[in-house]
Write a protein that holds these residues in place. Sequence first.
Motif, PDB file in Angstrom:
ATOM      1  N   THR A 216       0.835  -1.204   0.000  1.00  0.00           N
ATOM      2  CA  THR A 216       0.000   0.000   0.000  1.00  0.00           C
ATOM      3  C   THR A 216       0.871   1.257   0.000  1.00  0.00           C
ATOM      4  N   HIS A 241       1.254  -8.279  -6.801  1.00  0.00           N
ATOM      5  CA  HIS A 241       0.832  -6.998  -6.238  1.00  0.00           C
ATOM      6  C   HIS A 241       1.366  -5.814  -7.033  1.00  0.00           C
ATOM      7  N   SER A 245      -4.432  -5.399  -9.785  1.00  0.00           N
ATOM      8  CA  SER A 245      -5.202  -4.699  -8.755  1.00  0.00           C
ATOM      9  C   SER A 245      -6.361  -5.598  -8.333  1.00  0.00           C
ATOM     10  N   ASP A 246      -7.187  -5.102  -7.397  1.00  0.00           N
ATOM     11  CA  ASP A 246      -8.315  -5.925  -6.940  1.00  0.00           C
ATOM     12  C   ASP A 246      -9.353  -6.165  -8.032  1.00  0.00           C
ATOM     13  N   ASN A 247      -9.225  -5.496  -9.173  1.00  0.00           N
ATOM     14  CA  ASN A 247     -10.112  -5.800 -10.301  1.00  0.00           C
ATOM     15  C   ASN A 247      -9.949  -7.238 -10.776  1.00  0.00           C
ATOM     16  N   LEU A 262      -5.194  -8.377  -2.915  1.00  0.00           N
ATOM     17  CA  LEU A 262      -4.884  -7.384  -3.936  1.00  0.00           C
ATOM     18  C   LEU A 262      -5.464  -6.023  -3.539  1.00  0.00           C
ATOM     19  N   ARG A 263      -4.771  -4.965  -3.918  1.00  0.00           N
ATOM     20  CA  ARG A 263      -5.145  -3.607  -3.532  1.00  0.00           C
ATOM     21  C   ARG A 263      -5.767  -2.861  -4.718  1.00  0.00           C
ATOM     22  N   ASP A 264      -6.161  -1.605  -4.478  1.00  0.00           N
ATOM     23  CA  ASP A 264      -6.748  -0.830  -5.565  1.00  0.00           C
ATOM     24  C   ASP A 264      -5.648  -0.306  -6.494  1.00  0.00           C
ATOM     25  N   GLU A 265      -6.065   0.320  -7.592  1.00  0.00           N
ATOM     26  CA  GLU A 265      -5.101   0.743  -8.604  1.00  0.00           C
ATOM     27  C   GLU A 265      -4.133   1.798  -8.065  1.00  0.00           C
ATOM     28  N   ASP A 267      -2.858   2.025  -5.042  1.00  0.00           N
ATOM     29  CA  ASP A 267      -1.809   1.321  -4.299  1.00  0.00           C
ATOM     30  C   ASP A 267      -0.894   0.545  -5.239  1.00  0.00           C
ATOM     31  N   ARG A 268      -1.454  -0.013  -6.298  1.00  0.00           N
ATOM     32  CA  ARG A 268      -0.612  -0.739  -7.257  1.00  0.00           C
ATOM     33  C   ARG A 268       0.398   0.213  -7.899  1.00  0.00           C
ATOM     34  N   GLN A 269      -0.051   1.386  -8.290  1.00  0.00           N
ATOM     35  CA  GLN A 269       0.867   2.355  -8.877  1.00  0.00           C
ATOM     36  C   GLN A 269       1.921   2.798  -7.860  1.00  0.00           C
TER      37      GLN A 269
END
Length: 399
Positions: A216, A241, A245-247, A262-265, A267-269
């Motif tokens: 994160t 990770h 993303s969580d998608n 998995l995290r949101d976009e 956090d991925r960036q």
Amino acid sequence: MTALRFVNARIVRPDGAEPGELHVRDGVIVDSPAPGALTIDCGGKTLAPGIVDLGVFAIDREAFRAGGIVRVGLMPDQSPVLDGPGLVQRASLIGKPLLWIHPIAAATKGLEGVDLAEMAIMQSAGAKAVSTGRRWIADSGVMRKVLAYARDLDLAVIAHAEDGGLTEGKVATEGETATRLGLPAAPAIAEALAIARDVALAEETRARLHIRQVTTAAGFDLVRAAKRRGVRITCGITPAHLLLSDNAMSDFRTFAHLSPPLRDEGDRQAALSAVRDGTVDVLCSGHDPRGPEEKRLPFADAAEGASGAETLLALSLSLELPIDRLFALLAANPARVLGLDTGILRPGLPADLVLLDETAPWQIKGDAMTARAGNTPFDGLPAQGKVLRLWKGGAEILA
């Protein structure tokens, strides 16, 4: 042991990669070729250090070979838990000579987070670090003792960074995807809370702390700040990770049920930025093969984890990092966390070598993996980069 002379190779050194030769005698890299050395023409391909995979949950020899992995840090979450010297010693011996298993011992008995395990005795039996396992130690007093004891032994503490009070019984990260799917979810701040507590204790005890996965933006900010203050902290992450993303959970696909989730976009960036700016020290597979009996279940009931050993190198290559930086993340840095004098190509060090084609195309297919199970969230993804040959201590184990 046969002396080897690698020619026509692009050799990955700590300060870059350049064409040249590499020489091996008695399983060790040397400055010059030995008389009668066997010549190996690398065909212009890349010769790099064998991968040191820090934090696997299962021993999977064929998957490790296919992925260019010659050493693994084995997590203590085994059956039985690696919380005694006999269990640690057995784990350290079962792979040699072609795979070196470096056991990571349980920091507490049974990984229950209550009573400290006998770290000194387990270190004598071969443990290269201690860990909280898949869970966070909730009791700050116990965690402080773990860090202080490990400091005195110069062992790294490998921690799982999620506040269990928030994540217990949860299978996803709070957000649009979890809400739409109706999945029990925890806030992403559970990671930052755990990191903040453990960093404070590591700073106070002057212990070595390795966060096995940071995922994160808030977590990376805490690690950056701690490093600036001189805290002895390192952190890792898996390709999942960084690239998903969580998608990826949108169709309830249990191969995307991971820990941490998995995290949101955003956090991925942030994770990609943390790799590029040097905040992340280790790329690891988190290899955790799970068969259909554990994955073909409703998402909330399925086991966490993915089979990652065979895809670690190719997915890491997709990050387009300088090749010397990439192999610092895959070999030199994880070796340093474990206190191993390996992971770089330098005279006097073990000849743990991988010959790879960085551009070879292939498709990730879970049902074609050599791993014990093909539960990969990247099933069907085109990839580039394949292991051609592999040596452990100068002995070829994949041709």
